[in-house]
Design an enzyme around this catalytic site. Sequence first.
Site, short mmCIF file in Angstrom:
data_model
loop_
_atom_site.label_atom_id
_atom_site.label_comp_id
_atom_site.label_asym_id
_atom_site.label_seq_id
_atom_site.Cartn_x
_atom_site.Cartn_y
_atom_site.Cartn_z
N LYS A 70 41.62 47.69 0.48
CA LYS A 70 42.42 48.14 -0.48
C LYS A 70 43.88 47.28 -0.91
O LYS A 70 44.22 47.34 -1.77
CB LYS A 70 43.13 49.60 -0.64
CG LYS A 70 43.71 50.06 0.62
CD LYS A 70 44.34 51.49 0.64
CE LYS A 70 43.36 52.27 1.69
NZ LYS A 70 43.40 51.58 3.01
N CYS A 124 29.82 48.52 10.83
CA CYS A 124 30.84 47.42 10.13
C CYS A 124 31.70 47.25 11.32
O CYS A 124 31.64 47.75 12.43
CB CYS A 124 31.74 48.39 9.22
SG CYS A 124 32.81 47.66 8.37
N THR A 163 31.48 50.73 -0.98
CA THR A 163 32.59 51.53 -1.41
C THR A 163 33.66 51.31 -0.21
O THR A 163 33.31 51.14 0.86
CB THR A 163 32.35 52.92 -1.77
OG1 THR A 163 31.65 53.32 -0.78
CG2 THR A 163 31.46 52.92 -2.89
N ARG A 164 35.09 51.37 -0.69
CA ARG A 164 36.24 51.64 0.05
C ARG A 164 37.15 52.76 -0.55
O ARG A 164 37.10 52.88 -1.77
CB ARG A 164 37.07 50.53 0.33
CG ARG A 164 35.97 49.39 1.14
CD ARG A 164 35.96 49.74 2.54
NE ARG A 164 35.62 48.58 3.45
CZ ARG A 164 34.28 48.09 3.19
NH1 ARG A 164 33.39 48.74 2.52
NH2 ARG A 164 33.86 47.10 3.91
N HIS A 219 37.08 57.32 12.07
CA HIS A 219 38.02 55.91 11.73
C HIS A 219 38.17 55.34 12.96
O HIS A 219 39.18 54.78 13.34
CB HIS A 219 39.26 56.53 11.17
CG HIS A 219 40.17 55.21 10.57
ND1 HIS A 219 39.54 54.60 9.77
CD2 HIS A 219 41.21 54.84 10.75
CE1 HIS A 219 40.23 53.46 9.55
NE2 HIS A 219 41.47 53.63 10.10
N HIS A 249 31.89 44.13 3.74
CA HIS A 249 30.60 44.45 2.80
C HIS A 249 30.52 46.09 2.67
O HIS A 249 31.15 46.54 3.14
CB HIS A 249 29.22 43.92 3.84
CG HIS A 249 29.14 44.67 5.42
ND1 HIS A 249 30.16 44.29 6.11
CD2 HIS A 249 28.44 45.65 5.45
CE1 HIS A 249 29.88 45.05 7.16
NE2 HIS A 249 28.93 45.98 6.90
N LYS A 305 29.07 59.69 2.09
CA LYS A 305 29.42 58.59 3.12
C LYS A 305 30.69 59.57 3.93
O LYS A 305 31.77 59.99 3.39
CB LYS A 305 30.34 57.63 2.75
CG LYS A 305 30.46 56.42 3.51
CD LYS A 305 30.94 55.31 2.80
CE LYS A 305 31.61 54.19 3.57
NZ LYS A 305 31.76 52.79 2.75
#
Length: 387
Positions: free
Chosen positions: A349, A316, A50-51, A273, A47, A269
């Site tokens: 991606k 997430c 953006t990525r 990571h 969800h 954003k």
Amino acid sequence: MSSEVHDCIVIGAGIQGSCTAYHLAKNKQKTLLLEQFVLPHSRGSSHGQTRIIRKAYEEDFYAQMMQESYELWAQLEKEAGVELYRCTGLLVMGPENAESFSCLKATMQRHKIPTVVLEKQEFSQHIPNVNLTDGNGALMDTLAGVLYADRALRAVQRLFQSSGGVIKDGEKVIDITPGAVVTVTTGSGVYRGRNLVITAGPWANTLLTHTGLQLPLKVVKINVCYWKEKIPGTYSVGQRFPCFIQMEPKEGEYDIYGLPSNEYPGLMKVCYHMGSETEPDERDKQTDRGDIDILMRYVTRCLPGLVPVPAVVESCMYTVTPDHHFVLDSHPTYGNIIIGAGFSGHGFKFGPIIGKVLSQLAMGQVPSHDLSPFRIKRFQSHARSSL
């Protein structure tokens, strides 16, 4: 139970499962896509708006897969008639003498990925409002950019349905019985398929229990942070501000990444990571904010145009393997059960190319990419068979 037998059942309608189902339907396979939550939902890993999409990788196999993934995204964009990607460039910063940074540079050169190396003296002129850390080098992956994630997921699901595929959401799988025809039982139905693809993200091991397999997957909750621009537009996509990755110098530390302000106007954003381990069904109980402290220090030091306290924090989940590489393989015991898992926070991606290779495995074809880096057998010391 209906007597109907599908060519393939796919469990999990995130980006990987939806792309797999799309490729199967395009190949005239009668395909059922099952999703435990009512769509669209924000409980998994696909969800959000953006990525980052990029070819900048240290590993040759990822750089090669991304070449084709870009082509497939362009094809999907054309088929769906919707913009799914925006080129912004990707700024990669990292310690010049670190192996990871020089390896990334070398891989990009080897694969002829359009790259601009930014010299220190010209850095601030090209990239205003970013302070380059001492000892860091910087380069641009000029074709990288932003993928519109929610929009992409909806587009792929729509294309799957228009090719004859069926999505059943709000159907949680409670049992899987392997066999020449696999039986999948949900809270409201029983379905049969000659092949099964499991792309269930954080719930992969829960489902694999029914097949006598457990993979070394760790589920972590990520705090997705948005930071307010002191002057609106400073880091915006409209001002041609790029995505960025700050590579970390030390073992055990993780990269920081950011995307230009776009989805929430005036908010950029910027995320760490990695996150803290969680149970996927109880992620809201995981309230660790250690990563936010790291980000606040980084924003203060390197992104002076942002207010150094996050304005919005969303969440997430990542499902992480020990080596941070994916699992793309057939079940070691049941050849007609295919597994796509452990995307480790960098899988979105690759959605179209992962969907393609998983569909090839499900159709008994030789996959179009070498999947040896993604085989289950690399975890022999970890994978526990419970047969």
